[in-house]
Motif scaffolding. Structure first.
Motif, mmCIF file in Angstrom:
data_model
loop_
_atom_site.group_PDB
_atom_site.id
_atom_site.type_symbol
_atom_site.label_atom_id
_atom_site.label_comp_id
_atom_site.label_asym_id
_atom_site.label_seq_id
_atom_site.Cartn_x
_atom_site.Cartn_y
_atom_site.Cartn_z
ATOM 1 N N UNK A 60 -3.791 3.359 8.068
ATOM 2 C CA UNK A 60 -2.436 3.442 8.639
ATOM 3 C C UNK A 60 -1.504 4.098 7.630
ATOM 4 N N UNK A 61 -1.557 3.610 6.398
ATOM 5 C CA UNK A 61 -0.661 4.129 5.355
ATOM 6 C C UNK A 61 -0.985 5.575 5.004
ATOM 7 N N UNK A 62 -2.274 5.877 4.846
ATOM 8 C CA UNK A 62 -2.670 7.250 4.516
ATOM 9 C C UNK A 62 -2.188 8.238 5.575
ATOM 10 N N UNK A 63 -2.381 7.883 6.848
ATOM 11 C CA UNK A 63 -1.998 8.783 7.931
ATOM 12 C C UNK A 63 -0.480 8.924 8.018
ATOM 13 N N UNK A 64 0.240 7.824 7.836
ATOM 14 C CA UNK A 64 1.701 7.877 7.899
ATOM 15 C C UNK A 64 2.271 8.737 6.772
ATOM 16 N N UNK A 65 1.724 8.582 5.576
ATOM 17 C CA UNK A 65 2.183 9.388 4.432
ATOM 18 C C UNK A 65 1.886 10.863 4.672
ATOM 19 N N UNK A 66 0.695 11.148 5.184
ATOM 20 C CA UNK A 66 0.324 12.540 5.475
ATOM 21 C C UNK A 66 1.299 13.164 6.467
ATOM 22 N N UNK A 67 1.618 12.437 7.551
ATOM 23 C CA UNK A 67 2.546 12.951 8.559
ATOM 24 C C UNK A 67 3.943 13.133 7.992
ATOM 25 N N UNK A 68 4.364 12.201 7.138
ATOM 26 C CA UNK A 68 5.706 12.309 6.555
ATOM 27 C C UNK A 68 5.806 13.512 5.630
ATOM 28 N N UNK A 69 4.786 13.715 4.795
ATOM 29 C CA UNK A 69 4.830 14.842 3.862
ATOM 30 C C UNK A 69 4.692 16.178 4.577
ATOM 31 N N UNK A 96 0.829 -1.203 0.000
ATOM 32 C CA UNK A 96 0.000 0.000 0.000
ATOM 33 C C UNK A 96 0.867 1.258 0.000
ATOM 34 N N UNK A 97 1.951 1.243 0.769
ATOM 35 C CA UNK A 97 2.868 2.391 0.752
ATOM 36 C C UNK A 97 3.452 2.598 -0.648
ATOM 37 N N UNK A 98 3.831 1.516 -1.311
ATOM 38 C CA UNK A 98 4.362 1.630 -2.672
ATOM 39 C C UNK A 98 3.351 2.301 -3.593
ATOM 40 N N UNK A 99 2.099 1.912 -3.453
ATOM 41 C CA UNK A 99 1.045 2.479 -4.294
ATOM 42 C C UNK A 99 0.880 3.973 -4.036
ATOM 43 N N UNK A 100 0.791 4.361 -2.758
ATOM 44 C CA UNK A 100 0.560 5.774 -2.423
ATOM 45 C C UNK A 100 1.748 6.635 -2.830
ATOM 46 N N UNK A 101 2.953 6.205 -2.472
ATOM 47 C CA UNK A 101 4.129 6.999 -2.812
ATOM 48 C C UNK A 101 4.365 7.035 -4.316
ATOM 49 N N UNK A 130 9.991 5.651 7.134
ATOM 50 C CA UNK A 130 8.829 5.081 7.808
ATOM 51 C C UNK A 130 9.313 3.804 8.476
ATOM 52 N N UNK A 131 9.144 3.726 9.797
ATOM 53 C CA UNK A 131 9.812 2.666 10.561
ATOM 54 C C UNK A 131 8.854 1.968 11.523
ATOM 55 N N UNK A 132 8.864 0.629 11.484
ATOM 56 C CA UNK A 132 8.293 -0.179 12.566
ATOM 57 C C UNK A 132 9.482 -0.509 13.460
ATOM 58 N N UNK A 133 9.664 0.219 14.558
ATOM 59 C CA UNK A 133 10.952 0.211 15.257
ATOM 60 C C UNK A 133 11.269 -1.069 16.025
ATOM 61 N N UNK A 142 10.758 11.514 9.880
ATOM 62 C CA UNK A 142 10.553 10.135 10.349
ATOM 63 C C UNK A 142 9.123 9.979 10.844
ATOM 64 N N UNK A 143 8.498 8.865 10.463
ATOM 65 C CA UNK A 143 7.204 8.473 11.028
ATOM 66 C C UNK A 143 7.337 7.035 11.516
#
Length: 339
Positions: free
Chosen positions: A300-309, A86-91, A126-129, A147-148
């Motif tokens: 999850x992906x939408x929110x993470x991308x929004x925060x990163x951008x 999903x991240x690949x698709x959004x980015x 973007x990290x799952x720590x 970083x998100x």
């Protein structure tokens, strides 16, 4: 050897400016007034001639590599592979590419991958720590690298983070079992200090405390050989014949558990009700289909991308945010007893 095409060659072939080609390639055509017809013409031509932009050169010119570094626990896991896709698709829609690596939740592997991605000059992470990487993340932030964090938080860090409500997700599953007259639920989980695993255990213990029944917990080592996990689960179920239902805290534990249950000849849902945290195609196809808690992957992906951008574009107005999303319980036949 065939000469490698340059952006200048492409522009001359199309009789447009290099700037026009550059704007189209970098996803900035709309904001710079380039018509849809010209965009289509450029994209069609570069596909035809096989032009590939030099991303490193682009990075030197623009200060951006148009790549994002993503660190996940295990790309073979159904949850993380779905997240990565999903991240690949959004980015990709935004003109970015992802490079990612599996950490195995290993501290040193994670540290090494962060350095590798830094060397590739990624625009953000973007990290799952994994545990023990707080200093490395702090250094990224000090160097103004966005970083998100997702899936699990880092200890005592003020950082953009996207999580799910693991506690309530577990409580929903446990309440559903209780509503279907299951009174002695065991939990099979990992030997883990990860916060999301702790929250799932906390939810289980809280619900069991309300029933007055003693909790029954089996813990499996992280990355345990599947054959051994199956054998150990079989033995656990043999040793605890009063158990009438099982809550698995991960999809891969449930896979091993279902095989153990099949080996023992136990019926689902007659002798054992089954719920798993983290849905996967397998659980919909299993006979009977398995009730599962699903995480909202798209959100999850939408929110993470929004925060990163927001960080990449300097739009963080109120500082780091922690976003917690609800889960969904998909009720299937593994928990519906026949009257």
């Amino acid at each position: 050897m065939k000469k490698k095409l340059s952006i200048k060659d492409v522009a001359e072939q199309l009789n447009v400016s290099k700037t026009t080609v550059s704007f189209v390639l970098n996803g900035k055509a709309e904001e710079n007034g380039i018509s849809k017809a010209v965009q289509k013409k450029v994209l069609k031509h570069i596909e035809k001639v096989g032009y590939r932009p030099n991303r490193m050169a682009q990075g030197l010119r623009t200060g951006k590599s148009k790549t994002i570094g993503m660190l996940i626990e295990d790309i073979s896991d159904a949850f993380f592979s779905s997240i990565a896709r999903k991240f690949e698709e959004i980015f990709g829609q935004k003109g970015y590419r992802i490079i990612y690596g599996s950490t195995g939740n290993d501290t040193q592997v994670t540290k090494d991958l962060i350095q590798v991605f830094r060397n590739h000059q990624v625009d953000g992470f973007i990290i799952a720590p994994s545990p023990g990487i707080e200093k490395d993340i702090e250094e990224l932030l000090q160097d103004h690298i966005p970083v998100v964090i997702f899936d699990r938080p880092t200890e005592d860090m003020d950082i953009n983070c996207v999580l799910v409500d693991n506690f309530m997700g577990t409580c929903k599953a446990m309440q559903h079992l209780a509503d279907n007259k299951y009174t002695n639920t065991a939990m099979i989980t990992l030997t883990s200090e990860q916060s999301q695993m702790k929250e799932r255990e906390r939810g289980y213990r809280s619900c069991m405390a309300n029933t007055g029944v003693e909790p029954s917990i089996m813990k499996v080592k992280y990355h345990e050989q599947k054959e051994k996990a199956i054998t150990d689960i079989e033995q656990f179920l043999k040793n605890n014949p009063k158990i009438d239902s099982v809550f698995f805290t991960t999809n891969y534990l449930a896979e091993a558990g279902l095989e153990a249950i099949t080996n023992l000849g136990l019926t689902i849902p007659g002798q054992l009700g089954i719920v798993v945290f983290d849905d996967a195609n397998l659980f919909r196809l299993f006979k009977p289909p398995i009730t599962a808690v699903s995480q909202p992957i798209e959100r999850i992906c939408d929110q993470a991308v929004l925060l990163l951008f927001e960080q990449m574009e300097g739009k963080e107005a109120t500082g780091p945010k922690v976003i917690q999303l609800p889960t969904t319980l998909h009720v299937r036949n593994s928990t519906i007893r026949q009257e």
